[in-house]
Design an enzyme around this catalytic site. Structure first.
Site, mmCIF file in Angstrom:
data_model
loop_
_atom_site.group_PDB
_atom_site.id
_atom_site.type_symbol
_atom_site.label_atom_id
_atom_site.label_comp_id
_atom_site.label_asym_id
_atom_site.label_seq_id
_atom_site.Cartn_x
_atom_site.Cartn_y
_atom_site.Cartn_z
ATOM 1 N N GLU A 1 -4.289 2.318 -4.385
ATOM 2 C CA GLU A 1 -2.905 2.292 -4.461
ATOM 3 C C GLU A 1 -2.510 0.960 -3.740
ATOM 4 O O GLU A 1 -1.271 1.179 -3.148
ATOM 5 C CB GLU A 1 -2.842 3.680 -3.749
ATOM 6 C CG GLU A 1 -3.223 3.880 -2.106
ATOM 7 C CD GLU A 1 -4.440 4.405 -1.911
ATOM 8 O OE1 GLU A 1 -4.673 4.812 -0.746
ATOM 9 O OE2 GLU A 1 -5.118 4.538 -2.969
ATOM 10 N N HIS B 1 -5.275 14.474 -9.774
ATOM 11 C CA HIS B 1 -5.486 12.962 -9.909
ATOM 12 C C HIS B 1 -4.491 12.542 -11.122
ATOM 13 O O HIS B 1 -4.205 11.567 -11.172
ATOM 14 C CB HIS B 1 -6.928 12.852 -10.236
ATOM 15 C CG HIS B 1 -7.678 12.757 -8.732
ATOM 16 N ND1 HIS B 1 -7.476 11.675 -7.974
ATOM 17 C CD2 HIS B 1 -8.480 13.532 -8.448
ATOM 18 C CE1 HIS B 1 -8.285 11.920 -7.203
ATOM 19 N NE2 HIS B 1 -9.048 13.249 -7.206
ATOM 20 N N ASP C 1 -2.305 9.578 -11.110
ATOM 21 C CA ASP C 1 -2.220 8.486 -12.107
ATOM 22 C C ASP C 1 -0.813 8.056 -12.444
ATOM 23 O O ASP C 1 -0.428 6.812 -12.641
ATOM 24 C CB ASP C 1 -3.129 8.844 -13.180
ATOM 25 C CG ASP C 1 -4.580 8.716 -12.739
ATOM 26 O OD1 ASP C 1 -4.971 8.072 -11.742
ATOM 27 O OD2 ASP C 1 -5.392 9.212 -13.436
ATOM 28 N N ASP D 1 0.772 -1.101 -0.038
ATOM 29 C CA ASP D 1 0.000 -0.011 0.133
ATOM 30 C C ASP D 1 0.882 1.492 -0.118
ATOM 31 O O ASP D 1 1.722 1.354 0.778
ATOM 32 C CB ASP D 1 -0.909 -0.120 1.362
ATOM 33 C CG ASP D 1 -1.858 1.191 1.189
ATOM 34 O OD1 ASP D 1 -2.740 1.005 0.507
ATOM 35 O OD2 ASP D 1 -1.821 2.322 1.904
ATOM 36 N N ASN E 1 -2.995 13.008 -4.439
ATOM 37 C CA ASN E 1 -4.080 13.376 -5.110
ATOM 38 C C ASN E 1 -4.513 14.519 -4.757
ATOM 39 O O ASN E 1 -4.969 15.632 -5.847
ATOM 40 C CB ASN E 1 -5.319 12.508 -5.246
ATOM 41 C CG ASN E 1 -4.853 11.045 -5.926
ATOM 42 O OD1 ASN E 1 -4.269 11.065 -7.047
ATOM 43 N ND2 ASN E 1 -5.367 9.843 -5.474
#
Length: 357
Positions: A282, A252, A256, A239, A247
């Site tokens: 994630e 975003h 990404d 994680d 973000n």
């Protein structure tokens, strides 16, 4: 001159040769066989099995065709090898490799691979292209017909090649019957390619290109242990630390790109045969077949350091929970244990690897 091209006579019926060869009867026998076997060939088979069945049926019904093979794939493929083949000369197909950079040097016959038909041609033990000399010398092949396989799928194309032991065979029998088969093969292979693409899309994450959760059952088959005597496999549940803030602060699109970067470094750091699943937003699940926990922990540390090397939009870190899959335990059960170890890593300060005692 690289090969001797036969005179085109497919549109003109041929009289039986002095040897007693009846081209019209040969053509009729092949066509009748295909019609009789069509239902059996198609029923309950995959596209490639149908093509293999057609090729086998052709060489079964006439002794003159020594080999039939097909190839289908992206048009920019640099090396072509027969994928489906049948006939007494299968050993030739099994060893045949055609480099695309040779196409301009071995004559227009193989412009077929570029989607153009050059018509039948003669090969002999004096042909300058090595595989043709082998075909003539060891398999008694004298006449070849190479037909393009067209497809509307993403620039894919192919080739259907037949080899006969009789000079001028395809001039006498004609090309139209085999050209019709090439068209059929194009439709079948297009369907197969479309299905494969749909399956790939179903099992892969669009953003990262990694496997997604739909692939769990496929991976489970590889790592499941039916007994304690089988090699152990391990998983790593990862994680990204404080990813939500990336973000929030950078947008975003930046998030990404960071996920894509993580996917790349994980893929590059793992061995062939290891699998990565994008488990959540994630989260990533790394499956290590036939890897016991001590070795899995070494892999986990390697991956942790690799993620630390990503610095855009800022340095990333990752917490990892490791777990060896117990005998008779399926992957979802093992993931639940790895998730507990991951929670331990997160609550213990992040950017570390943890395993349950």
């Amino acid at each position: 001159m690289f090969f001797k091209k036969s005179p085109t006579s497919a549109s003109t019926p041929q009289a039986p040769a002095a040897s007693g060869f009846d081209a019209q009867r040969e053509r009729s026998v092949i066509a009748e066989m295909l019609l009789k076997r069509s239902a059996k060939l198609i029923l309950g088979r995959s596209e490639l099995e149908i093509i293999r069945g057609v090729c086998q049926a052709i060489v079964d019904v006439t002794s003159h065709i020594r080999l039939a093979w097909t190839w289908f794939g992206p048009t920019d493929t640099q090396t072509i090898r027969p994928q489906v083949y049948a006939g007494p000369a299968v050993a030739y197909a099994e060893s045949l490799t055609i480099a695309r950079n040779l196409l301009t040097r071995i004559g227009p016959a193989f412009t077929t691979l570029e989607g153009k038909s050059a018509g039948p041609f003669t090969v002999s033990q004096l042909s300058p292209f090595g595989p043709w000399r082998e075909a003539a010398r060891h398999h008694g092949i004298h006449h070849v017909l190479a037909l393009p396989i067209a497809s509307t799928f993403n620039g894919y194309s192919g080739i259907f090649v037949l080899y006969a032991d009789r000079d001028g065979y395809f001039d006498e029998v004609g090309e139209s019957l085999f050209a019709g088969l090439a068209e059929l093969f194009g439709s079948l292979m297009t369907v197969a390619a479309e299905r494969q693409e749909l399956q790939r899309a179903a099992y892969h994450d669009a953003l990262t290109g990694l496997l997604n959760r739909h692939a769990v059952d496929l991976i489970d088959r590889r790592v499941y242990r039916a007994s304690l005597f089988e090699p152990a496999s391990s998983i790593l549940l990862m994680d990204l630390d404080r990813f939500k803030s990336i973000n929030d602060r950078f947008g975003h699109d930046a998030g990404d790109k960071a996920l894509q970067a993580v996917a790349r470094v994980l893929t590059d750091a793992l061995r062939r045969g290891d699998e990565i699943i994008r488990w959540g937003g994630e989260e990533f699940l790394v499956c290590l077949p036939q890897t016991a926990l001590p070795d899995a922990l070494k892999v986990a540390e390697k991956l942790r350091r690799a993620v630390e090397g990503i610095t855009e939009p800022e340095q990333l870190t990752v917490s990892i929970g490791a777990c060896e899959i117990s005998a008779l335990q399926h992957l979802p059960q093992a993931v639940a244990r790895a998730d507990e170890a991951l929670f331990k890593a997160k609550s213990g300060g992040r950017n570390q690897v943890c395993v349950l005692p």
